[in-house]
Design an enzyme around this catalytic site. Structure first.
Site, PDB file in Angstrom:
ATOM      1  N   SER A  12       0.833  -1.210   0.000  1.00  0.00           N
ATOM      2  CA  SER A  12       0.000   0.000   0.000  1.00  0.00           C
ATOM      3  C   SER A  12       0.869   1.261   0.000  1.00  0.00           C
ATOM      4  O   SER A  12       0.483   2.289  -0.562  1.00  0.00           O
ATOM      5  CB  SER A  12      -0.959   0.003   1.191  1.00  0.00           C
ATOM      6  N   ASN A  13       2.050   1.186   0.602  1.00  0.00           N
ATOM      7  CA  ASN A  13       2.925   2.364   0.584  1.00  0.00           C
ATOM      8  C   ASN A  13       3.597   2.546  -0.770  1.00  0.00           C
ATOM      9  O   ASN A  13       3.771   3.680  -1.225  1.00  0.00           O
ATOM     10  CB  ASN A  13       3.946   2.289   1.715  1.00  0.00           C
ATOM     11  N   ARG A  93      13.160  -7.514   5.569  1.00  0.00           N
ATOM     12  CA  ARG A  93      14.443  -8.164   5.859  1.00  0.00           C
ATOM     13  C   ARG A  93      15.460  -7.113   6.260  1.00  0.00           C
ATOM     14  O   ARG A  93      15.459  -6.006   5.704  1.00  0.00           O
ATOM     15  CB  ARG A  93      14.978  -8.899   4.627  1.00  0.00           C
ATOM     16  N   ASN A 109      13.884   4.146   4.897  1.00  0.00           N
ATOM     17  CA  ASN A 109      12.964   3.120   5.396  1.00  0.00           C
ATOM     18  C   ASN A 109      11.769   3.782   6.074  1.00  0.00           C
ATOM     19  O   ASN A 109      11.895   4.840   6.676  1.00  0.00           O
ATOM     20  CB  ASN A 109      13.685   2.226   6.410  1.00  0.00           C
ATOM     21  N   HIS A 111       8.866   3.157   8.959  1.00  0.00           N
ATOM     22  CA  HIS A 111       8.612   2.313  10.138  1.00  0.00           C
ATOM     23  C   HIS A 111       7.341   2.790  10.829  1.00  0.00           C
ATOM     24  O   HIS A 111       7.150   3.997  11.031  1.00  0.00           O
ATOM     25  CB  HIS A 111       9.805   2.383  11.100  1.00  0.00           C
TER      26      HIS A 111
HETATM   27  C1  GAR Z   1       4.099  -0.566   6.763  1.00  0.00           C
HETATM   28  O1  GAR Z   1       3.260  -0.327   7.855  1.00  0.00           O
HETATM   29  C2  GAR Z   1       5.544  -0.307   7.135  1.00  0.00           C
HETATM   30  O2  GAR Z   1       5.696   0.747   8.037  1.00  0.00           O
HETATM   31  C3  GAR Z   1       5.923  -1.611   7.765  1.00  0.00           C
HETATM   32  O3  GAR Z   1       5.342  -2.587   6.951  1.00  0.00           O
HETATM   33  C4  GAR Z   1       4.112  -2.067   6.428  1.00  0.00           C
HETATM   34  C5  GAR Z   1       4.069  -2.331   4.939  1.00  0.00           C
HETATM   35  O4  GAR Z   1       2.792  -2.106   4.429  1.00  0.00           O
HETATM   36  N1  GAR Z   1       7.338  -1.756   7.843  1.00  0.00           N
HETATM   37  C6  GAR Z   1       7.974  -2.283   8.870  1.00  0.00           C
HETATM   38  O5  GAR Z   1       7.402  -2.715   9.848  1.00  0.00           O
HETATM   39  C7  GAR Z   1       9.473  -2.311   8.725  1.00  0.00           C
HETATM   40  N2  GAR Z   1      10.079  -2.701   9.971  1.00  0.00           N
HETATM   41  P1  GAR Z   1       2.559  -2.055   2.866  1.00  0.00           P
HETATM   42  O6  GAR Z   1       3.156  -3.331   2.277  1.00  0.00           O
HETATM   43  O7  GAR Z   1       1.069  -2.019   2.707  1.00  0.00           O
HETATM   44  O8  GAR Z   1       3.233  -0.833   2.338  1.00  0.00           O
END
Ligand code: GAR
Length: 201
Positions: A12-13, A93, A109, A111
């Site tokens: 989604s991001n 990862r 990144n 978070h």
């Molecule tokens: C997001 O909430 C991101 O912040 C998190 O994974 C999700 C990905 O969502 N990342 C972490 O936790 C990294 N340590 P998405 O696949 O829908 O973009």
């Protein structure tokens, strides 16, 4: 600023970045490739809709990191795509020295907490379980300390009395979808400059 997006999951991001780019909202920044370590990741299908090449890259034998050969495969793919920045949008990862040294201070990144609180996995659940009244999301430079690199920007989300873990997740994700494209655009325009401990805005 040409960048590759790396993601492992829902995407989604990545989609928020691609939408912002299509709407002209990333300034001089442009995504040039999408890469995933997970064959089932919807992120791989996004490339087609937005006309950005995407590929699955073999992550090697480990579950939570890349081995040196896999780091080399990812670094070569990013370079071959013509990218000089890497955006981690849900890439699950840990990246080690081999990859970090290929793109020094050029990996960002996302978070889902207000770092340095709630590093690691399941950050929204960690914040929920801790009972905090404010949490949010962070975009930071990737360094060798997991979730510990220079903070570029953050967005706060209030935990209301009627929130549940699920509604909090929705709110944090919405904040992420606004924050990450905004940071990319400002970096590309030179409006965010990472400093040692503090980012100049
Ligand atoms: C997001 O909430 C991101 O912040 C998190 O994974 C999700 C990905 O969502 N990342 C972490 O936790 C990294 N340590 P998405 O696949 O829908 O973009």
């Amino acid at each position: 600023m040409k960048f590759a997006i790396l993601g492992s999951g829902r995407g989604s991001n990545a989609e928020a970045i691609l939408r912002a780019w299509r709407a002209g909202g990333l300034g001089p920044a442009a995504p040039v490739a999408l890469f995933s370590d997970n064959a089932d990741a919807p992120i791989l299908r996004l490339g087609e809709s937005f006309g950005v090449p995407s590929a699955l890259i073999d992550p090697g034998p480990f579950r939570t990191k890349l081995d040196p050969a896999a780091e080399e495969r990812f670094a070569t793919a990013v370079r071959s795509a013509g990218a000089d920045w890497v955006v981690l949008a849900g890439f699950m990862r840990v990246l080690k020295r081999g990859f970090l040294e290929a793109f020094p201070d050029r990996i960002i990144n996302l978070h889902p907490s207000l770092l340095p609180a709630f590093k690691g996995l399941h950050a929204i659940r960690q914040a929920w379980d801790a009972g905090v009244r404010v949490t949010g999301c962070t975009v930071h430079l990737v360094s060798r300390e997991v979730d510990g690199g220079a903070i570029l920007d953050q967005a706060a989300v209030r935990v209301e009395d009627n929130d549940s873990l699920e509604s909090l997740e929705v709110k944090v994700h919405a904040a992420e979808h606004a924050l990450l494209p905004s940071v990319i655009g400002r970096l590309a325009e030179g409006r965010l400059r990472p400093l040692e401990r503090r980012t100049a805005r």
